[in-house]
Design a protein around this motif. Structure first.
Motif, mmCIF file in Angstrom:
data_model
loop_
_atom_site.group_PDB
_atom_site.id
_atom_site.type_symbol
_atom_site.label_atom_id
_atom_site.label_comp_id
_atom_site.label_asym_id
_atom_site.label_seq_id
_atom_site.Cartn_x
_atom_site.Cartn_y
_atom_site.Cartn_z
ATOM 1 N N TRP A 134 0.849 -1.196 0.000
ATOM 2 C CA TRP A 134 0.000 0.000 0.000
ATOM 3 C C TRP A 134 0.878 1.236 0.000
ATOM 4 C CZ3 TRP A 134 -0.169 -3.351 4.340
ATOM 5 C CH2 TRP A 134 0.646 -2.937 5.403
ATOM 6 N N ASP A 162 1.166 4.924 1.881
ATOM 7 C CA ASP A 162 0.683 5.810 2.939
ATOM 8 C C ASP A 162 0.558 7.224 2.388
ATOM 9 O OD1 ASP A 162 0.470 3.966 5.110
ATOM 10 O OD2 ASP A 162 2.661 3.952 5.262
ATOM 11 N N THR A 214 -4.238 8.109 5.470
ATOM 12 C CA THR A 214 -4.935 6.953 4.906
ATOM 13 C C THR A 214 -3.981 6.136 4.039
ATOM 14 O OG1 THR A 214 -5.664 8.203 2.962
ATOM 15 C CG2 THR A 214 -7.119 8.197 4.886
ATOM 16 N N ARG A 215 -4.449 4.954 3.650
ATOM 17 C CA ARG A 215 -3.649 4.075 2.817
ATOM 18 C C ARG A 215 -4.320 3.866 1.471
ATOM 19 N NH1 ARG A 215 -1.724 -0.876 6.870
ATOM 20 N NH2 ARG A 215 -0.088 0.320 7.963
ATOM 21 N N GLU A 272 -4.343 1.346 -1.570
ATOM 22 C CA GLU A 272 -3.921 0.011 -1.994
ATOM 23 C C GLU A 272 -3.827 0.007 -3.517
ATOM 24 O OE1 GLU A 272 -6.972 -2.255 -0.017
ATOM 25 O OE2 GLU A 272 -5.682 -2.594 1.739
ATOM 26 N N PRO A 293 5.416 -1.571 2.498
ATOM 27 C CA PRO A 293 4.684 -0.489 1.828
ATOM 28 C C PRO A 293 5.435 0.052 0.621
ATOM 29 C CG PRO A 293 5.678 0.300 3.869
ATOM 30 C CD PRO A 293 5.873 -1.190 3.849
ATOM 31 N N GLU A 343 7.059 2.888 -1.177
ATOM 32 C CA GLU A 343 7.649 4.171 -0.803
ATOM 33 C C GLU A 343 8.662 4.596 -1.863
ATOM 34 O OE1 GLU A 343 9.439 4.008 3.040
ATOM 35 O OE2 GLU A 343 7.601 3.366 4.059
#
Length: 372
Positions: free
Chosen positions: A282, A284, A289-290, A292, A321, A323
């Motif tokens: 996911w 951030d 919130t995330r 997906e 995650p 990034e």
């Protein structure tokens, strides 16, 4: 008094470690002579393994600094030469322990071999390999990475390795970066040049990287496998039968579907799948919130289905995650675990490394026994 000083200097030189081999220069018979004259001036002659050794100045400096700790000396001089062919042969024989074989297959080997695999390309398998290796090294483990993705090698770039390994006769000393020893066909290939090899030649390359590289006493050897279940995956199973597999996937259903093929390979080769890593799980967002980006649930699904196929629980080891700094670190040759260890992705890699790591020992291994 002079003999006593010579003995003290020799003892002090035990602390000088060859940067490439990782052993004291005294143990490697690199100290040819130590003399002290009546004025207390010491002269040390050190033999390098090869002519033009890149570590020459470092070893000379370390030897001088070590000798300077001995009280009573008025001066320390260090000069260096090069081992003869016979001396190099004795050194290589001692490092190989008299045998030309893959050291990780010995019954007494304590190195855990992990093959990082994926069903398809583009899931970040090499990124996971590099960061898991750096994470294990940061936890105090001795780690090596063998880049088995012959056609699509990327490990040298991810570690910032550009130098070719030092060659001592037919034994290669792997470059080290961020506490990890690295070996890849990529360190020998000019930029932009393709490796156009078929199965037998790739098999031989992996065999040489496993047997003709002085890895030293590793806790972990990570193999960055090419995606899929082709020639290299089969070669690794044959050459390193103790290798365990870790499956990398992304959350979307297509990636998880093809990742399940690794379970079929593992069953055919009698290898164990130790777990699943879901990458790019996911993103951030600034509001907390995330997003997906690639869906959800793929890693858990692969872990569940592999558990059924293996007849035992195959855990979802972690969800990394998505990034931007992870990609930037890979491009710059510094894994995110090193460049920003407090980031969420780095913390997840460290958590996965902690889950994978376990004390070294021979428990559960088949040992060669002889009845007297």
């Amino acid at each position: 008094m002079t003999a006593e000083l010579v003995q003290q200097i020799s003892t002090a030189l035990n602390s000088v470690i060859d940067p490439e081999i990782g052993r004291p220069i005294t143990e490697l018979d690199m100290v040819e002579s130590v003399t002290v004259d009546e004025r207390g001036a010491a002269e040390i002659r050190v033999l390098m393994t090869i002519e033009g050794c890149p570590m020459r100045s470092n070893i000379e400096r370390m030897a001088a600094e070590a000798a300077a700790t001995v009280p009573g000396l008025t001066e320390v001089r260090v000069e260096s030469g090069t081992m003869s062919e016979e001396q190099r042969k004795r050194l290589v024989d001692s490092l190989r322990q008299g045998r030309r074989e893959i050291p990780f297959n010995r019954p007494d080997s304590l190195t855990r071999v992990l093959g990082i695999s994926s069903g398809k390309g583009g899931v970040g398998k090499s990124t996971v390999t590099a960061n898991l290796a750096a994470a294990l090294a940061s936890l105090g483990h001795r780690v090596g990475v063998l880049d088995a993705d012959i056609h699509g090698f990327s490990i040298p770039g991810m570690f910032g390795v550009t130098d070719q390994p030092t060659k001592v006769n037919d034994l290669l000393m792997p470059p080290e970066a961020h506490g990890v020893k690295v070996m890849s066909i990529g360190v020998f290939v000019p930029p932009g040049q393709a490796v156009v090899w078929r199965g037998p030649k790739m098999h031989r390359a992996i065999e040489q990287f496993a047997s003709d590289v002085f890895w030293g006493d590793l806790d972990f050897l990570l193999l960055d496998l090419p995606p899929g279940t082709g020639d290299v995956a089969i070669s690794v199973a044959q050459l390193l039968p103790s290798a365990e597999l870790m499956v990398v996937t992304t959350p979307n259903s297509m990636a998880s579907d093809v990742a399940l093929r690794i379970g079929s390979l593992a069953s055919s080769t009698q290898q164990s799948v130790i777990g699943v890593v879901e990458n790019m799980s996911w993103m951030d967002l600034p509001d907390g919130t995330r997003m997906e980006v690639f869906g959800a649930g793929g890693g858990e699904r692969v872990a569940d289905e592999l558990s059924s196929a293996q007849g035992r629980r195959v855990p979802l080891l972690g969800q990394v995650p998505l990034e931007q700094p992870v990609r930037e670190g890979s491009d710059a040759g510094t894994p995110i675990v090193v460049s920003d260890p407090t980031s969420p992705a780095a913390q997840e890699f460290l958590r996965i490394a902690s889950a994978v790591a376990k004390p070294r020992g021979l428990a559960g291994r088949k040992l060669k026994l002889t009845v007297m």
